[in-house]
Motif scaffolding. Structure first.
Motif, PDB file in Angstrom:
ATOM      1  N   GLN A 213       0.845  -1.195   0.000  1.00  0.00           N
ATOM      2  CA  GLN A 213       0.000   0.000   0.000  1.00  0.00           C
ATOM      3  C   GLN A 213       0.879   1.243   0.000  1.00  0.00           C
ATOM      4  O   GLN A 213       2.015   1.225   0.468  1.00  0.00           O
ATOM      5  N   GLU A 214       0.345   2.300  -0.592  1.00  0.00           N
ATOM      6  CA  GLU A 214       1.050   3.569  -0.690  1.00  0.00           C
ATOM      7  C   GLU A 214       0.899   4.366   0.596  1.00  0.00           C
ATOM      8  O   GLU A 214      -0.111   4.268   1.295  1.00  0.00           O
ATOM      9  N   GLY A 215       1.917   5.176   0.909  1.00  0.00           N
ATOM     10  CA  GLY A 215       1.858   6.063   2.056  1.00  0.00           C
ATOM     11  C   GLY A 215       2.914   7.131   1.932  1.00  0.00           C
ATOM     12  O   GLY A 215       3.804   7.053   1.071  1.00  0.00           O
ATOM     13  N   THR A 216       2.853   8.130   2.814  1.00  0.00           N
ATOM     14  CA  THR A 216       3.773   9.262   2.700  1.00  0.00           C
ATOM     15  C   THR A 216       4.583   9.546   3.961  1.00  0.00           C
ATOM     16  O   THR A 216       5.593  10.244   3.894  1.00  0.00           O
ATOM     17  N   ASP A 217       4.177   9.011   5.120  1.00  0.00           N
ATOM     18  CA  ASP A 217       4.816   9.398   6.380  1.00  0.00           C
ATOM     19  C   ASP A 217       5.893   8.418   6.843  1.00  0.00           C
ATOM     20  O   ASP A 217       6.869   8.838   7.483  1.00  0.00           O
ATOM     21  N   VAL A 218       5.725   7.133   6.578  1.00  0.00           N
ATOM     22  CA  VAL A 218       6.666   6.141   7.079  1.00  0.00           C
ATOM     23  C   VAL A 218       6.563   4.880   6.226  1.00  0.00           C
ATOM     24  O   VAL A 218       5.484   4.513   5.762  1.00  0.00           O
ATOM     25  N   THR A 219       7.691   4.228   6.025  1.00  0.00           N
ATOM     26  CA  THR A 219       7.732   2.949   5.316  1.00  0.00           C
ATOM     27  C   THR A 219       7.809   1.816   6.332  1.00  0.00           C
ATOM     28  O   THR A 219       8.706   1.805   7.183  1.00  0.00           O
ATOM     29  N   VAL A 220       6.880   0.886   6.264  1.00  0.00           N
ATOM     30  CA  VAL A 220       6.859  -0.281   7.144  1.00  0.00           C
ATOM     31  C   VAL A 220       7.237  -1.497   6.293  1.00  0.00           C
ATOM     32  O   VAL A 220       6.567  -1.796   5.300  1.00  0.00           O
ATOM     33  N   ILE A 221       8.316  -2.181   6.679  1.00  0.00           N
ATOM     34  CA  ILE A 221       8.876  -3.277   5.883  1.00  0.00           C
ATOM     35  C   ILE A 221       8.702  -4.580   6.641  1.00  0.00           C
ATOM     36  O   ILE A 221       9.090  -4.690   7.812  1.00  0.00           O
ATOM     37  N   ALA A 222       8.125  -5.594   5.986  1.00  0.00           N
ATOM     38  CA  ALA A 222       7.896  -6.886   6.628  1.00  0.00           C
ATOM     39  C   ALA A 222       7.910  -7.980   5.571  1.00  0.00           C
ATOM     40  O   ALA A 222       8.040  -7.723   4.375  1.00  0.00           O
ATOM     41  N   TRP A 223       7.764  -9.222   6.026  1.00  0.00           N
ATOM     42  CA  TRP A 223       7.669 -10.365   5.120  1.00  0.00           C
ATOM     43  C   TRP A 223       7.050 -11.532   5.896  1.00  0.00           C
ATOM     44  O   TRP A 223       6.992 -11.521   7.132  1.00  0.00           O
TER      45      TRP A 223
END
Length: 338
Positions: A213-223
């Motif tokens: 999903q797109e966002g502008t404030d923070v990148t959340v990285i997972a798997w």
């Protein structure tokens, strides 16, 4: 922009599958389409494996192609190496990732090095399937997340799907890859959801992640099993007015450096979520990618939400050990409000 790359052949309709059903469908597809594909593992034939990922395949394809092996992980991987350099595409199942350690010598000294040692004359088209992770109330040796061991073995690719659709496409791609692949399957996700999965054969590119999903404030990285945990936290963050971009890495080695850099340069913040222990975890490599490519774009220190530096504890403390949406949300808030 979604960076997912897909190749489709012989795809007509879809079916709603769980992840473990998608794994079974991928194996069936390759056994049907490629006579060099073989499956090896403990109890994978008559019993269909611990999680029934190979259920029905020995009955359909025979004992010579779906092979019940002795209880010897080093023997399974060693035999698979011999098959791989002689024209077969073996898929070796470890019942649990924590059982893979007896095969460490074979993987480190042979599987990862044969292409280099033979100057490209031989490759090792071997897939090692490894159910991993905590959260299903299994004993601790059954619940390890040991991906960082294998991302530090040059010559081996490490793949970890988060959804049924990705599981089938990535497993077929891994079997067709000329180099060895550790294919991590999050046990917690095996039957957690159903998703439309195409019938027939399709592949997803190894080495490419996905912007969920797109966002502008923070990148959340997972798997893997941590993607739903991250998504739950993101929903709560969005209720507080924070715009979160979510990345599913899908391949842990090689990392999709371009996707990570592009996202972090846009948001200026990053939260990395994984259930393996913090020290020596893959999160440190992701932090290095961010520092190498995007340091001057950062508006806050990088946050990590991980398991603790202990063996996976028994049942009473298992949920405390794993990252939770609450812990992920706290790190998102810390990064955004820094």
């Amino acid at each position: 922009m979604d960076v997912k790359t897909e190749t489709k052949t012989q795809v007509n309709t879809t079916q709603k599958l769980t992840m473990v059903q998608a794994v079974n469908d991928a194996l069936k597809t390759m056994l049907e389409s490629d006579k060099t594909t073989m499956l090896l593992g403990e109890d994978i034939g008559k019993n269909g494996g611990v999680f029934r990922a190979t259920e029905g395949l020995q009955e359909q394809f025979g004992e010579d192609r779906v092979v019940d092996t002795p209880l010897s992980e080093s023997g399974i991987v060693g035999t698979s190496v011999g098959l791989a350099v002689n024209g077969f595409k073996p898929v070796a199942e470890m019942q649990f990732m924590g059982f893979i350690y007896p095969a460490f010598d074979q993987l480190m000294t042979h599987v990862s090095r044969i292409r280099a040692k033979t100057m490209g004359h031989y490759s090792v088209p071997l897939v090692v399937r490894a159910p991993y992770g905590a959260g299903i109330r299994a004993p601790e040796i059954h619940s390890d997340s040991a991906e960082a061991i294998f991302t530090h073995m040059p010559g081996i690719k490490v793949v970890c799907p988060s959804t049924p659709y990705d599981a089938k496409g990535l497993l077929i791609a891994s079997i067709e890859d000329p180099d060895p692949v550790i294919f991590m399957e999050p046990m917690r996700s095996y039957r957690a959801q159903r998703e439309e999965v195409p019938e027939g054969k399709y592949t997803l590119e190894i080495g490419k992640g996905k912007r969920v999903q797109e966002g502008t404030d923070v990148t959340v990285i997972a798997w893997g099993a941590m993607l739903p945990v991250a998504q739950q936290a993101v929903k709560q963050a969005e209720q507080q007015g924070m715009s979160c971009e979510v990345l599913d890495l899908k391949t842990l080695y090689p990392l999709d450096r371009d996707l990570i850099a592009e996202s972090v340069q846009k948001t200026g913040r990053a939260v990395i979520v994984h259930e393996a222990q913090s020290t020596g975890g893959l999160g440190q490599d992701i932090m290095s990618v961010i520092h190498d490519t995007s340091f001057l774009y950062l508006r806050a220190p990088i946050e990590r939400v991980t398991g603790f530096d202990v063996p996976v504890p028994f049942f009473a403390l298992e949920d405390h050990h794993l990252p939770t949406p609450k812990r992920v949300l706290a790190s998102i808030e810390k990064a955004v409000h820094f």
